[in-house]
Design an enzyme around this catalytic site. Sequence first.
Site, short mmCIF file in Angstrom:
data_model
loop_
_atom_site.label_atom_id
_atom_site.label_comp_id
_atom_site.label_asym_id
_atom_site.label_seq_id
_atom_site.Cartn_x
_atom_site.Cartn_y
_atom_site.Cartn_z
N CYS A 2 0.87 -1.16 0.00
CA CYS A 2 0.00 0.00 0.00
C CYS A 2 0.91 1.21 0.00
O CYS A 2 2.11 1.08 0.22
CB CYS A 2 -0.85 0.03 1.26
N ARG A 27 1.56 1.65 -5.89
CA ARG A 27 1.75 0.65 -4.84
C ARG A 27 0.46 -0.09 -4.48
O ARG A 27 0.46 -1.03 -3.69
CB ARG A 27 2.30 1.31 -3.57
N TRP A 75 -3.81 -1.82 -1.36
CA TRP A 75 -3.85 -3.07 -2.13
C TRP A 75 -4.21 -4.11 -1.10
O TRP A 75 -3.42 -4.45 -0.22
CB TRP A 75 -2.48 -3.34 -2.73
N ASN A 101 0.85 0.03 6.08
CA ASN A 101 1.22 -0.77 4.91
C ASN A 101 1.92 -2.01 5.44
O ASN A 101 2.95 -1.90 6.11
CB ASN A 101 2.18 0.06 4.03
N GLY A 102 1.35 -3.20 5.17
CA GLY A 102 1.97 -4.43 5.66
C GLY A 102 0.91 -5.41 6.13
O GLY A 102 -0.27 -5.27 5.80
N GLU A 488 9.64 -12.46 -21.15
CA GLU A 488 9.34 -11.10 -20.73
C GLU A 488 8.26 -10.48 -21.63
O GLU A 488 7.35 -9.80 -21.15
CB GLU A 488 10.64 -10.27 -20.73
N LYS A 492 4.66 -9.11 -20.31
CA LYS A 492 4.19 -7.74 -20.54
C LYS A 492 2.78 -7.75 -21.11
O LYS A 492 1.93 -6.99 -20.70
CB LYS A 492 5.09 -6.97 -21.53
N GLU A 495 0.07 -9.08 -18.46
CA GLU A 495 -0.22 -8.28 -17.27
C GLU A 495 -0.94 -6.98 -17.59
O GLU A 495 -1.70 -6.48 -16.78
CB GLU A 495 1.04 -8.02 -16.44
N HIS A 511 7.66 -29.76 -28.57
CA HIS A 511 7.38 -30.70 -27.47
C HIS A 511 6.04 -30.40 -26.80
O HIS A 511 5.83 -30.78 -25.66
CB HIS A 511 8.51 -30.67 -26.45
N LYS A 610 2.92 -2.20 -7.80
CA LYS A 610 4.29 -2.04 -8.27
C LYS A 610 5.31 -2.76 -7.40
O LYS A 610 6.22 -3.38 -7.89
CB LYS A 610 4.62 -0.55 -8.34
C1 F6R Z 1 6.32 -7.06 -14.28
C2 F6R Z 1 6.75 -6.56 -12.99
C3 F6R Z 1 6.93 -7.54 -11.88
C4 F6R Z 1 8.20 -7.20 -11.09
C5 F6R Z 1 8.30 -8.10 -9.86
C6 F6R Z 1 9.59 -7.88 -9.10
O1 F6R Z 1 6.21 -6.04 -15.21
O2 F6R Z 1 6.93 -5.39 -12.81
O3 F6R Z 1 6.96 -8.85 -12.36
O4 F6R Z 1 9.30 -7.37 -11.93
O5 F6R Z 1 7.22 -7.86 -9.02
O6 F6R Z 1 9.68 -6.57 -8.67
P1 F6R Z 1 11.06 -5.94 -8.22
O7 F6R Z 1 11.93 -5.88 -9.41
O8 F6R Z 1 10.70 -4.58 -7.71
O9 F6R Z 1 11.62 -6.84 -7.16
#
Ligand code: F6R
Length: 615
Positions: A2, A27, A75, A101-102, A488, A492, A495, A511, A610
């Site tokens: 959060c 967040r 969140w 937050n937590g 990756e 992208k 998500e 396979h 994030k």
């Molecule tokens: C995908 C994304 C997440 C982060 C993951 C790790 O676009 O942003 O998969 O890569 O949550 O986050 P960090 O790098 O902050 O540890």
Amino acid sequence: MCGIVGYIGHRDAYPVIIKGLERLEYRGYDSAGIALYDGNTVNLCKTKGKVEDLKKKSKLEISLNGNLGIGHTRWATHGVPNDINSHPHYSNSGDLVIIHNGIIENYESIKKELIKRGYTFESDTDTEVLVNLIEEVKSKENVMLGQAVQIALNEVVGAYAIAVFDKNKPDEIVVAKLGSPLAIGIGENEFFIASDASPFIEFTNNAVYLEDEEMAIVRLGKEIKLRKIKNDAVAYPNILELQMNIEEIEKGGFDHFMLKEIYEQPRAILDTYRGRLLAEQGIVKMAGIDQHLDKFLNANRIIIVACGTSWHAGLVAEYIFENLTRIPVEVEYASEFRYRNPVINKDDVVIAISQSGETADTLAAIKLAKENGAFVFGVCNVVGSSIARETHAGAYTHAGPEIGVASTKAFTTQITVLTLLALNLAKEKELFTDVQFREYLTELETIPAKVEKALESNSLIEIISDVYKDSTNCLYLGRGYNFPVALEGALKLKEISYIHAEGYPAAEMKHGPIALIDEQMPVFVIATNKGHYEKVVSNIQEIKSRKGKIIAIVTEGDEQVKELADHCIEIPETFESLTPLLTTIPLQLLSYHIAVMRNCNVDQPRNLAKSVTVE
Ligand code: F6R
């Protein structure tokens, strides 16, 4: 996961808190709330939804006066996102108001005890339990708020960054931290509290980051003093002067942060190697590693731990390290590593990769590695973050703040730092001649301009995105260094556009996944001219003969794949090991445009946040 913001000083708290919450919305964004105190009345407003909804509701429902305020963007962990579960929360007397937050893990047993003592609860949250525990301690022990917070926190198990105030003390806010980040901005007779510095950077560059198990009483007219929650030891804070500026955290004319951050990559990569890569002198200088070279050079193996996109950067690094340095590398999901009783010993070097530096699983993996005697090196973007502090040494990526929830520039800058690290070790191990080494550095220096060139395909990518925006499934294929890029690319897309996508090593297709291919299936293939070009061309032929649609990322001037593919996107030529820095760019743009065309909230995709500071 959060965002928390607080203010106490001479300004109106409302605009400071609202703007701060907007900056922290990355967040968490399923509900938001604010409490303002004008010395007489607490005005509290909270709502399910975004900060925008909070703004509308608060303007209609409450007085916006007050020089003290706290705000929260949530969140959900305990209790569904609704108005009642949103923060801030009052204690039963109405005197104490908290944001958190937590997660308080033992909240149920504490709640039972408090209910026995007559407390009632409106929400399903662990946070409402915490504020009432503080109230109970305060009245039972007859102590001030700061002491009550300290005693209460010694009873809880879990993670927290909290800000709490007492109606009877209009000049102070008490804050504490364990596991979740908390920064205090120090202005002229005013203080800001936030999960990161972005809410207050336009007011002050001076900040203190609380360490785990630290608390502070933020009181007007007094200097900040930090206190250890466990043993009451007092510490004078380390006040940092932050370099971040306000332009870096605004959208700068782009429609979304994600697009802005995609376009920032040439600059971000350059900033990441600036001062470290000295091509003319033929050296790589990395302050974070210089004193620890022996650890790397004598390492049994390197274990990389990370999550999500950072884990994909780790996979690219595995190819780079093993190829350039001949040190064995294993790449682990931090969430698996921490729970599977891994074999770690003092001759292992663990590299933890994290944009935010706050990811709970990565942090736990680091702690486990340290307990087992390994040397732990961090690659983080956020300066002063928990992971940056928890590791023995490290190197920052200099990507600047990444606000869009989908990671873009973090990925390419992580690969840049890890490449520099591998080059440094390869040089030390004399696995390169001087000429080869200089050639490599010189090529790395051309990458920002080549990324710029790759970005020029944006209009073509928009056209291709329009063709495939209604797909329900997509496949991403790559080999070697570009297999992680395929993973990756798929991440992208799924998500931010909610289209199911899978990344595969191209040769593995036969396979299993090949069974999925028909005329409805777009297949994004990375087919650059280095490495296994001919093999990838064969894979493309296999897709074509099953009528799959092929969108290929190729090297400028390619002819063979162009004959076979439905669409081709060109990237400039570079060394094979550097291609991920270029091939990822069109895939980022594709997922961005498809998500926009599907009316998805690109910067704040559903169910995500994030920084994942919970398990
Ligand atoms: C995908 C994304 C997440 C982060 C993951 C790790 O676009 O942003 O998969 O890569 O949550 O986050 P960090 O790098 O902050 O540890």
